[in-house]
Design a protein around this motif. Structure first.
Motif, mmCIF file in Angstrom:
data_model
loop_
_atom_site.group_PDB
_atom_site.id
_atom_site.type_symbol
_atom_site.label_atom_id
_atom_site.label_comp_id
_atom_site.label_asym_id
_atom_site.label_seq_id
_atom_site.Cartn_x
_atom_site.Cartn_y
_atom_site.Cartn_z
ATOM 1 N N ARG A 45 0.829 -1.212 0.000
ATOM 2 C CA ARG A 45 0.000 0.000 0.000
ATOM 3 C C ARG A 45 0.862 1.260 0.000
ATOM 4 O O ARG A 45 0.559 2.237 -0.703
ATOM 5 N N LEU A 46 1.949 1.250 0.787
ATOM 6 C CA LEU A 46 2.818 2.422 0.840
ATOM 7 C C LEU A 46 3.472 2.687 -0.512
ATOM 8 O O LEU A 46 3.422 3.807 -1.037
ATOM 9 N N LEU A 47 4.074 1.672 -1.106
ATOM 10 C CA LEU A 47 4.805 1.855 -2.356
ATOM 11 C C LEU A 47 3.871 2.222 -3.508
ATOM 12 O O LEU A 47 4.266 2.947 -4.421
ATOM 13 N N GLN A 48 2.629 1.757 -3.465
ATOM 14 C CA GLN A 48 1.695 2.078 -4.537
ATOM 15 C C GLN A 48 1.191 3.513 -4.457
ATOM 16 O O GLN A 48 0.672 4.051 -5.441
ATOM 17 N N THR A 49 1.328 4.150 -3.290
ATOM 18 C CA THR A 49 0.890 5.539 -3.152
ATOM 19 C C THR A 49 2.018 6.538 -3.403
ATOM 20 O O THR A 49 1.761 7.744 -3.487
ATOM 21 N N VAL A 50 3.257 6.062 -3.543
ATOM 22 C CA VAL A 50 4.385 6.959 -3.751
ATOM 23 C C VAL A 50 4.361 7.510 -5.173
ATOM 24 O O VAL A 50 4.179 6.766 -6.141
ATOM 25 N N ASP A 51 4.533 8.817 -5.302
ATOM 26 C CA ASP A 51 4.639 9.464 -6.617
ATOM 27 C C ASP A 51 6.050 9.212 -7.149
ATOM 28 O O ASP A 51 7.022 9.735 -6.602
ATOM 29 N N PRO A 52 6.208 8.416 -8.219
ATOM 30 C CA PRO A 52 7.564 8.063 -8.693
ATOM 31 C C PRO A 52 8.371 9.262 -9.158
ATOM 32 O O PRO A 52 9.577 9.328 -8.943
ATOM 33 N N ASP A 53 7.710 10.231 -9.811
ATOM 34 C CA ASP A 53 8.437 11.411 -10.283
ATOM 35 C C ASP A 53 8.934 12.255 -9.115
ATOM 36 O O ASP A 53 10.058 12.767 -9.134
ATOM 37 N N LEU A 54 8.088 12.413 -8.082
ATOM 38 C CA LEU A 54 8.490 13.183 -6.915
ATOM 39 C C LEU A 54 9.625 12.481 -6.174
ATOM 40 O O LEU A 54 10.580 13.127 -5.731
ATOM 41 N N LEU A 55 9.534 11.152 -6.059
ATOM 42 C CA LEU A 55 10.597 10.401 -5.402
ATOM 43 C C LEU A 55 11.904 10.528 -6.174
ATOM 44 O O LEU A 55 12.967 10.759 -5.585
#
Length: 277
Positions: free
Chosen positions: A49-59
């Motif tokens: 759930r955590l990894l699926q909510t992370v914005d990849p571009d922002l990270l």
């Protein structure tokens, strides 16, 4: 938890379940170093759930800024060089999704990726050029190197506006410009740099010539034209050479960069192309 997930992927994990198992097997002191309570380790569902909510571009932008702040400054009298390179990510293809294509900006001296952006099927690398470099705070005085795909007038206008210099390869996608470069009086230009190396069962000789192009080249801000000629032969076939000629242009004036520096930045770009995946 994100740091732990990154470490797990580096260790070879390729699924949320594998990441959770890796975290569960961590020694207690290692878990604490990663900010995880050894007695309350995250479950597979929590990690997913955590990894699926992370914005990849922002990270990616956050990591890029963190790395950029820790990249050693160039030595006095030299410039930082950043190579732009697009790559299809290894291992990213699945049965239901195409492989991810990423455009990255890497520091030539260290190989550190300073910024990256996804290039999906609805766009291409050209349209992501500004988006990528917007992630890097200060480009003043930096030399940006890119392949022929990015030999675009809009890209040059962007770099000039950011105070950056550039070296761009020229190929068939700019036929008029390529023809102009090929028609310059290279036969009268002396060699400005020569490099010889051996490896992978072959010998390669690279020569570089430079001509000033204050007039006659239909490309904005171009100050010098570069011809790179690469002659290769297999060590077991000493009499059979293949020759490749590549052209490039730069806005750097003769007083701003010496021939060996131009040669180093061009070689550095090819090196980054072989390293980023």
């Amino acid at each position: 938890m994100i740091t732990a997930a990154v470490c797990a992927v580096v260790a070879g994990c390729r699924s949320y379940t594998a990441i959770a198992e890796w975290v569960a097997d961590l020694p207690a002191d290692t878990a604490m170093l990663l900010g995880i309570d050894p007695d309350r380790r995250p479950s597979e569902s929590m990690i997913r759930r955590l990894l699926q909510t992370v914005d990849p571009d922002l990270l990616a932008a956050t990591i890029g800024r963190w790395l950029a702040a820790r990249t050693p400054a160039p030595e006095p009298g030299s410039r930082q060089a950043i190579a732009l390179d697009g790559k299809t990510m290894r291992g990213s293809r699945s049965r239901t999704a195409a492989a991810r294509h990423v455009l990255a900006a890497a520091d030539q001296a260290t190989g550190v990726v300073l910024a990256s952006t996804d290039v999906d099927s609805k766009t291409n690398e050209i349209t992501r050029f500004d988006t990528l470099l917007d992630q890097i705070g200060d480009l003043r005085g930096v030399v940006v190197t890119a392949d022929a795909l990015h030999c675009q007038r809009d890209h040059v206008a962007y770099l000039t506006g950011r105070g950056a210099h550039w070296i761009l390869t020229v190929k068939g996608n700019q036929p008029i410009l390529h023809q102009q470069l090929a028609g310059l009086l290279w036969q009268h230009a002396p060699e400005a740099d020569r490099d010889t190396n051996r490896g992978h069962g072959r010998r390669e000789i690279r020569t570089l010539k430079i001509l000033s192009v204050a007039t006659g080249i239909q490309f904005p801000h171009a100050a010098q034209a570069i011809q790179i000629r690469r002659r290769r032969r297999r060590l077991d076939q000493p009499r059979r050479f293949t020759t490749e000629t590549v052209y490039a242009i730069t806005d750097l004036q003769t007083h701003q960069a010496k021939p060996w520096q131009l040669a180093d930045w061009i070689r550095g770009h090819w090196s980054i192309e072989n390293k980023t995946h």
